[in-house]
Design a protein around this motif. Structure first.
Motif, PDB file in Angstrom:
ATOM      1  N   GLY A 100       0.817  -1.213   0.000  1.00 30.88           N
ATOM      2  CA  GLY A 100       0.000   0.000   0.000  1.00 30.88           C
ATOM      3  C   GLY A 100       0.847   1.258   0.000  1.00 30.88           C
ATOM      4  N   ALA A 101       1.931   1.248   0.758  1.00 35.53           N
ATOM      5  CA  ALA A 101       2.820   2.413   0.799  1.00 35.53           C
ATOM      6  C   ALA A 101       3.495   2.630  -0.559  1.00 35.53           C
ATOM      7  CB  ALA A 101       3.877   2.235   1.893  1.00 35.53           C
ATOM      8  N   LEU A 102       3.890   1.548  -1.218  1.00 32.73           N
ATOM      9  CA  LEU A 102       4.473   1.679  -2.547  1.00 32.73           C
ATOM     10  C   LEU A 102       3.463   2.281  -3.523  1.00 32.73           C
ATOM     11  CD1 LEU A 102       6.434  -1.686  -2.648  1.00 32.73           C
ATOM     12  CD2 LEU A 102       7.462   0.572  -2.983  1.00 32.73           C
ATOM     13  N   LEU A 103       2.231   1.780  -3.499  1.00 28.78           N
ATOM     14  CA  LEU A 103       1.197   2.332  -4.384  1.00 28.78           C
ATOM     15  C   LEU A 103       0.953   3.805  -4.100  1.00 28.78           C
ATOM     16  CD1 LEU A 103      -1.440  -0.533  -4.537  1.00 28.78           C
ATOM     17  CD2 LEU A 103      -0.203   0.456  -6.475  1.00 28.78           C
ATOM     18  N   GLN A 104       0.806   4.157  -2.846  1.00 31.83           N
ATOM     19  CA  GLN A 104       0.543   5.556  -2.483  1.00 31.83           C
ATOM     20  C   GLN A 104       1.682   6.466  -2.941  1.00 31.83           C
ATOM     21  OE1 GLN A 104      -2.238   6.976  -1.089  1.00 31.83           O
ATOM     22  NE2 GLN A 104      -3.172   4.971  -1.414  1.00 31.83           N
ATOM     23  N   SER A 105       2.889   5.956  -2.893  1.00 26.65           N
ATOM     24  CA  SER A 105       4.044   6.750  -3.319  1.00 26.65           C
ATOM     25  C   SER A 105       4.116   6.894  -4.835  1.00 26.65           C
ATOM     26  CB  SER A 105       5.337   6.104  -2.810  1.00 26.65           C
ATOM     27  OG  SER A 105       5.358   6.122  -1.393  1.00 26.65           O
ATOM     28  N   ALA A 106       3.465   6.013  -5.566  1.00 28.36           N
ATOM     29  CA  ALA A 106       3.494   6.065  -7.033  1.00 28.36           C
ATOM     30  C   ALA A 106       2.462   7.016  -7.616  1.00 28.36           C
ATOM     31  CB  ALA A 106       3.267   4.661  -7.602  1.00 28.36           C
ATOM     32  N   TYR A 107       1.384   7.265  -6.915  1.00 27.25           N
ATOM     33  CA  TYR A 107       0.295   8.078  -7.459  1.00 27.25           C
ATOM     34  C   TYR A 107       0.724   9.498  -7.850  1.00 27.25           C
ATOM     35  CZ  TYR A 107      -2.750   4.285  -5.808  1.00 27.25           C
ATOM     36  OH  TYR A 107      -3.344   3.070  -5.586  1.00 27.25           O
ATOM     37  N   PRO A 108       1.530  10.180  -7.062  1.00 28.99           N
ATOM     38  CA  PRO A 108       1.941  11.537  -7.478  1.00 28.99           C
ATOM     39  C   PRO A 108       2.703  11.530  -8.809  1.00 28.99           C
ATOM     40  CG  PRO A 108       2.346  11.259  -5.140  1.00 28.99           C
ATOM     41  CD  PRO A 108       1.971   9.903  -5.682  1.00 28.99           C
ATOM     42  N   TRP A 109       3.577  10.559  -9.004  1.00 30.71           N
ATOM     43  CA  TRP A 109       4.292  10.475 -10.284  1.00 30.71           C
ATOM     44  C   TRP A 109       3.298  10.279 -11.424  1.00 30.71           C
ATOM     45  CZ3 TRP A 109       4.407   6.447 -13.832  1.00 30.71           C
ATOM     46  CH2 TRP A 109       5.298   6.606 -14.904  1.00 30.71           C
ATOM     47  N   ALA A 110       2.358   9.352 -11.235  1.00 30.32           N
ATOM     48  CA  ALA A 110       1.374   9.085 -12.284  1.00 30.32           C
ATOM     49  C   ALA A 110       0.613  10.356 -12.660  1.00 30.32           C
ATOM     50  CB  ALA A 110       0.413   7.986 -11.834  1.00 30.32           C
ATOM     51  N   ALA A 111       0.195  11.111 -11.668  1.00 33.56           N
ATOM     52  CA  ALA A 111      -0.540  12.352 -11.937  1.00 33.56           C
ATOM     53  C   ALA A 111       0.357  13.363 -12.656  1.00 33.56           C
ATOM     54  CB  ALA A 111      -1.070  12.940 -10.635  1.00 33.56           C
ATOM     55  N   GLU A 112       1.607  13.450 -12.238  1.00 38.03           N
ATOM     56  CA  GLU A 112       2.535  14.425 -12.822  1.00 38.03           C
ATOM     57  C   GLU A 112       2.816  14.159 -14.300  1.00 38.03           C
ATOM     58  OE1 GLU A 112       7.225  15.430 -12.305  1.00 38.03           O
ATOM     59  OE2 GLU A 112       6.046  15.239 -10.461  1.00 38.03           O
ATOM     60  N   VAL A 113       2.930  12.877 -14.675  1.00 39.99           N
ATOM     61  CA  VAL A 113       3.277  12.560 -16.071  1.00 39.99           C
ATOM     62  C   VAL A 113       2.053  12.282 -16.932  1.00 39.99           C
ATOM     63  CG1 VAL A 113       5.579  11.716 -15.466  1.00 39.99           C
ATOM     64  CG2 VAL A 113       3.665  10.084 -15.662  1.00 39.99           C
ATOM     65  N   GLY A 114       0.864  12.336 -16.342  1.00 39.21           N
ATOM     66  CA  GLY A 114      -0.349  12.171 -17.131  1.00 39.21           C
ATOM     67  C   GLY A 114      -0.881  10.759 -17.262  1.00 39.21           C
ATOM     68  N   VAL A 115      -0.480   9.886 -16.354  1.00 44.26           N
ATOM     69  CA  VAL A 115      -1.028   8.527 -16.364  1.00 44.26           C
ATOM     70  C   VAL A 115      -2.431   8.579 -15.759  1.00 44.26           C
ATOM     71  CG1 VAL A 115      -0.839   6.220 -15.338  1.00 44.26           C
ATOM     72  CG2 VAL A 115       1.180   7.330 -16.298  1.00 44.26           C
ATOM     73  N   LEU A 116      -3.401   8.113 -16.527  1.00 44.48           N
ATOM     74  CA  LEU A 116      -4.801   8.101 -16.083  1.00 44.48           C
ATOM     75  C   LEU A 116      -5.306   6.697 -15.804  1.00 44.48           C
ATOM     76  CD1 LEU A 116      -6.182  10.651 -18.695  1.00 44.48           C
ATOM     77  CD2 LEU A 116      -5.435  11.104 -16.340  1.00 44.48           C
ATOM     78  N   LYS A 117      -4.597   5.710 -16.315  1.00 43.63           N
ATOM     79  CA  LYS A 117      -5.027   4.321 -16.164  1.00 43.63           C
ATOM     80  C   LYS A 117      -3.812   3.460 -15.857  1.00 43.63           C
ATOM     81  CE  LYS A 117      -7.376   0.608 -18.635  1.00 43.63           C
ATOM     82  NZ  LYS A 117      -8.068   0.228 -19.876  1.00 43.63           N
ATOM     83  N   VAL A 118      -3.966   2.563 -14.896  1.00 46.67           N
ATOM     84  CA  VAL A 118      -2.905   1.630 -14.541  1.00 46.67           C
ATOM     85  C   VAL A 118      -3.415   0.220 -14.802  1.00 46.67           C
ATOM     86  CG1 VAL A 118      -1.484   0.725 -12.666  1.00 46.67           C
ATOM     87  CG2 VAL A 118      -1.913   3.184 -12.817  1.00 46.67           C
ATOM     88  N   GLN A 119      -2.659  -0.533 -15.570  1.00 47.07           N
ATOM     89  CA  GLN A 119      -2.998  -1.927 -15.860  1.00 47.07           C
ATOM     90  C   GLN A 119      -2.135  -2.833 -15.007  1.00 47.07           C
ATOM     91  OE1 GLN A 119      -2.208  -2.459 -20.041  1.00 47.07           O
ATOM     92  NE2 GLN A 119      -4.255  -1.803 -20.617  1.00 47.07           N
TER      93      GLN A 119
END
Length: 139
Positions: A100-119
């Protein structure tokens, strides 16, 4: 319980990542690949990592690595809003909030680079992972 923290993976983590990968592959339950990457392959991957296209995080605690997360954006420009997730935690560190901590730490990067969907792919018998992803809003 020993505390852990999440940070970006570094080329110097390659040997510890190899040990972590080997342990998870040795379980024979989670990954379907041909086998774990070598330390040299991991070191090379981390050196060549493009931070606009990929994210590689580790959870570190005590004297080792407890888990890792990779997000890689798809290559075609029109699909660059999609990233593929790989997430794994070593057997001894599961059920401690690492994934869960790894996922939470990844979300800001995803938002910053424009990732809207994670497979992601998860085995049906991996109930703990499926519950985690459901809690995080994955469908």
């Amino acid at each position: 319980m020993t505390p852990f923290f999440v940070r970006a993976a570094l080329p110097g983590d390659a040997a510890a990542l190899e040990i972590l990968h080997n342990g998870i592959y040795d379980e024979g339950r989670w990954f379907v690949g041909d086998g774990p990457p070598t330390a040299d392959a991991l070191r090379s991957r981390l050196r060549l990592l493009n931070p606009e296209r990929s994210l590689y995080l580790v959870a570190a605690g005590g004297e080792g690595l407890w888990g890792w997360l990779e997000l890689h954006r798809l290559t075609p420009q029109r699909l660059s809003h999609v990233a593929v997730l790989t997430l794994a935690v070593g057997r001894a560190y599961r059920r401690r909030g690492v994934a869960g901590a790894l996922l939470q730490s990844a979300y800001p990067w995803a938002a910053e680079v424009g990732v809207l969907k994670v497979q992601l792919s998860v085995r049906s018998r991996n109930v703990a992972a499926r519950r985690l992803y459901e809690r995080e809003g994955f469908v």
